[in-house]
Design an enzyme around this catalytic site. Structure first.
Site, PDB file in Angstrom:
ATOM      1  N   LYS A  68      32.751   9.195 -29.823  1.00 20.27           N
ATOM      2  CA  LYS A  68      32.895   7.932 -30.546  1.00 20.27           C
ATOM      3  C   LYS A  68      33.138   6.753 -29.620  1.00 20.27           C
ATOM      4  O   LYS A  68      32.571   5.674 -29.830  1.00 20.27           O
ATOM      5  CB  LYS A  68      34.042   8.048 -31.552  1.00 20.27           C
ATOM      6  CG  LYS A  68      33.687   8.888 -32.751  1.00 20.27           C
ATOM      7  CD  LYS A  68      34.795   8.857 -33.788  1.00 20.27           C
ATOM      8  CE  LYS A  68      34.433   9.790 -34.940  1.00 20.27           C
ATOM      9  NZ  LYS A  68      35.512   9.880 -35.933  1.00 20.27           N
ATOM     10  N   CYS A 112      62.364   3.066 -37.456  1.00 17.25           N
ATOM     11  CA  CYS A 112      63.375   2.560 -38.403  1.00 17.25           C
ATOM     12  C   CYS A 112      62.966   2.890 -39.838  1.00 17.25           C
ATOM     13  O   CYS A 112      63.789   3.224 -40.676  1.00 17.25           O
ATOM     14  CB  CYS A 112      63.499   1.037 -38.330  1.00 17.25           C
ATOM     15  SG  CYS A 112      64.192   0.358 -36.834  1.00 17.25           S
ATOM     16  N   CYS A 122      42.515  11.682 -44.855  1.00 18.36           N
ATOM     17  CA  CYS A 122      41.173  11.455 -45.404  1.00 18.36           C
ATOM     18  C   CYS A 122      40.458  12.769 -45.688  1.00 18.36           C
ATOM     19  O   CYS A 122      39.529  12.822 -46.478  1.00 18.36           O
ATOM     20  CB  CYS A 122      40.332  10.628 -44.444  1.00 18.36           C
ATOM     21  SG  CYS A 122      41.094   9.055 -44.106  1.00 18.36           S
ATOM     22  N   CYS A 176      68.568   3.380 -34.472  1.00 15.26           N
ATOM     23  CA  CYS A 176      67.197   3.854 -34.215  1.00 15.26           C
ATOM     24  C   CYS A 176      67.036   4.271 -32.752  1.00 15.26           C
ATOM     25  O   CYS A 176      67.382   3.516 -31.841  1.00 15.26           O
ATOM     26  CB  CYS A 176      66.195   2.749 -34.564  1.00 15.26           C
ATOM     27  SG  CYS A 176      64.487   3.221 -34.236  1.00 15.26           S
ATOM     28  N   CYS A 220      64.248   1.729 -31.114  1.00 13.64           N
ATOM     29  CA  CYS A 220      64.467   0.303 -30.892  1.00 13.64           C
ATOM     30  C   CYS A 220      65.940  -0.098 -30.980  1.00 13.64           C
ATOM     31  O   CYS A 220      66.258  -1.275 -30.871  1.00 13.64           O
ATOM     32  CB  CYS A 220      63.614  -0.535 -31.856  1.00 13.64           C
ATOM     33  SG  CYS A 220      64.259  -0.598 -33.556  1.00 13.64           S
TER      34      CYS A 220
END
Lengths: 339, 77, 339, 77
Positions: free
Chosen positions: A81, A169, A181, A240, A243
């Site tokens: 691809k 988070c 899918c 978290c 972060c």
């Protein structure tokens, strides 16, 4: 004024200065499936300076229904691809530098590519890679834009380190057994709607109009005529690990990755998910067989025929892919079904 | 009274776009557990919740009149 | 199951029966610009039986920023858009019958094409053609899907004769001096968002899932983060000349069309709008010059340089296009600026 | 009190995404004329109006608490 970009320069949110900024930026797109090919085409047409695209797959007939850069010829040639995308993108805009990488977006590769990148776009099909992108985003201070879709349903969220909550988070852990899918199907309007949101956010960031960046998490269903915007200021989690103050970037750690091993002397790959979880085998079997797959099961496992391979899934999320020795291919099959 | 909206496959499982129920005083986690059992909803612990179009954590307490939306994250792309 | 459409057949809203229905349908797309090329690509990938595309223009450099079927080579060859679109669509899906018509979508042509068409998609750039499509839709009982965009703003509405209000109910008259892509600019995320809505509605109609068709008029602004759904049940106007009881289909009448005439002995075309209206020349001149066009004006007219042509616009909407004898080309220029 | 929302170029002309004004008792046409003069808004007679997310004609009378949105039709494509 360069005639080519004249309609975009006329738009007050971009203008001449904005066009110049777009021209000097480098965007990294992870995945060249439906979201990746669409996002790449729009940014290429918009005249971004450099685009790096990573994908581990090759073009198949079932991609053509929604993956906009590819043709029947690409399927016949079984082109990777990333390579097929580059060929079309160069024909669209020869000024854009396209860097096509055929391979698995491992945390190592993501960290390696992060240097010099202004923005990352999510076009992957699994949460493990997204969580790794999320950690790279925080570690190297690069914004990224989450996007995903299944059926007629989709979502997008802009993540800016130090400003917005991050994906960890929101999710706290990688969801196992999400809809993909390959299990829920997909229609291209849903893909295009996610792309519209991701690329609008991308253009805002590329022209550095940070005030215009959407603060809300958008989700929509085009068949059921639903659309909602969820404000996210309260979603930031101080504990978290990606972060927060005591961050460890857990998804850059090999320990927390899906493990793939070729089983000795057999044409089989074993897959072990990063975080073992309880899978509802009954539900999975029902879902897969109602989708037309040939499925067998007992209380301990589900076995499903998938073209030339057969996948056996155990209750803790572990799986055996029979009929291949290719680790990347086996992981692709696993993540198609289990997300 | 509260309005509870369902997105994606949750809507199909519940059979309605929204329900009207009085769930004030409950936490989000309690409501998830209740609905999960009643409608056999899959993996509700990973589903995101909005209260009045704002992200809500599992321990948030629902107030009278709040509108709740359940938004399952998906991984396709 | 045909592998090619497998992911679409998996989607419960379509399924095997739906795919079969899509395969047997004929869609007419008016316009092969930004909306037209995007809509055509999605329906071709989705496997529609027959697609007729009408466009009067050829591919120019300024189209490439947002018109997804075209490449630099098409610009170099100055290919008509309908022809360039057909070439790419055949490479994408050779099973779809593509009928490319290079010409102006006049009411006569629209009436001629209406026979045997299941659905019309609006991808034109002016309200005159849309009002003619709207009358054809009512006269021949063919649903159509309105779509339009400027800047980061766009809208869509599904029109089903006998069921929903029609475009004439909503607008009552053709708005003069609307914003166009040549005056307000355009970014491709806005185009994609309109296409996402139009093609989702198109798929619902092609599989005959009439209950799923959106009843509301959608409008959005991706830069300003706005989205609204307007319910339309009260919009139906019983005195409407297009869909009311005493209908006359006024926009199929030559009387109500923009008139174009080559001025004798001069390299000039005169354009006379269907419904003369008062144009604010001061506003128009200000708008055009702030967009970078070279503009001159006095209380009676505005004169603007547009590449090789010069357009002079009078207060009643009449205009002279100097530098061409081509009626269709002159009308294109006029509608680019005045909508 | 009423909330009045503006879309596209109307928002730029007004300078705000929405205004809070008491306009109850007025018709849509009267409100359009007033705003058109005050903010120099172009061609308000062609702009569509939604009241509480429902299409409203020019002679509809605005009620207390109604939310009004002005949506200009565009022709680009």
């Amino acid at each position: 004024m360069n005639e080519r970009y004249s309609r975009q320069v006329l738009f007050p949110g971009i203008g001449k200065d904005g066009q110049e900024k777009i021209r000097n930026k480098h965007v990294l797109i992870i995945g060249a499936g439906a979201l990746g090919s669409g996002n790449a085409e729009i940014l290429t047409r918009a005249g971004v300076g450099r685009l790096t695209i990573v994908d581990r797959d090759y073009v198949e007939a079932s991609n053509l229904q929604r993956q906009q850069l590819y043709t029947e010829e690409d399927v016949a040639e079984k082109l990777p691809k990333a390579a097929a995308a580059k060929k079309r993108l160069k024909a669209i805009n020869s000024d854009v530098e396209i860097n096509a990488i055929i391979g698995d977006a491992t945390p190592e590769l993501l960290e390696e590519l992060a240097a010099g990148v202004d923005l990352m776009l999510d076009a992957t099909d699994n949460f493990e890679t997204r969580m790794a992108m999320n950690d790279v985003s925080q570690k190297y201070n690069i914004p990224w834009i989450y996007g995903a879709c299944v059926g007629s349903y989709g979502m997008s969220f802009s993540i800016i380190p130090g400003k917005t909550p991050c994906l960890n988070c929101l999710l706290r852990t990688i969801p196992l057994q999400g809809m993909t899918c390959d299990t829920g199907g997909i229609i291209s309007p849903a893909v295009q709607m996610v792309i519209a949101h991701q690329t609008a956010e991308a253009l805002k960031m590329l022209v550095e109009d940070w005030d215009a960046v959407r603060q809300a998490f958008v989700s929509f269903d085009l068949w059921r005529n639903q659309y909602t915007s969820m404000k996210m200021s309260k979603a930031k989690y101080s504990g978290c690990l990606s972060c927060g103050e005591e961050r460890t970037y857990p998804y850059l750690d090999r320990e927390n990755m899906t493990k793939t091993t070729v089983l000795c002397g057999r044409d089989t790959v074993q897959i072990r998910p990063a975080t073992p979880g309880e899978i509802s085998l009954e539900r999975l079997a029902g879902q897969l067989s109602s989708l037309g797959y040939s499925v067998k099961g007992n209380p301990y496992l589900v076995s499903v025929e998938m073209g030339e391979e057969r996948m056996v899934i155990f209750q803790d999320g572990r799986a055996l892919i029979h009929g291949t020795k290719d680790l990347t291919h086996a992981k692709t099959i696993y993540q198609r079904i289990l997300g | 009274m509260n309005k509870i909206l369902f997105f994606a496959h949750l809507r199909d499982a519940v059979g309605e776009e929204f329900l009207r129920l009085d769930v004030s005083g409950k936490t989000v986690a309690e409501l998830k557990a209740e609905l999960s059992e009643k409608y056999d909803l899959p993996r509700m612990e990973t589903v995101m919740t909005a209260i009045n179009e704002e992200f809500a954590s599992n321990d948030e307490v629902i107030q009278e009149g709040d509108e709740i939306a359940f938004i399952p994250p998906v991984s396709g792309g």
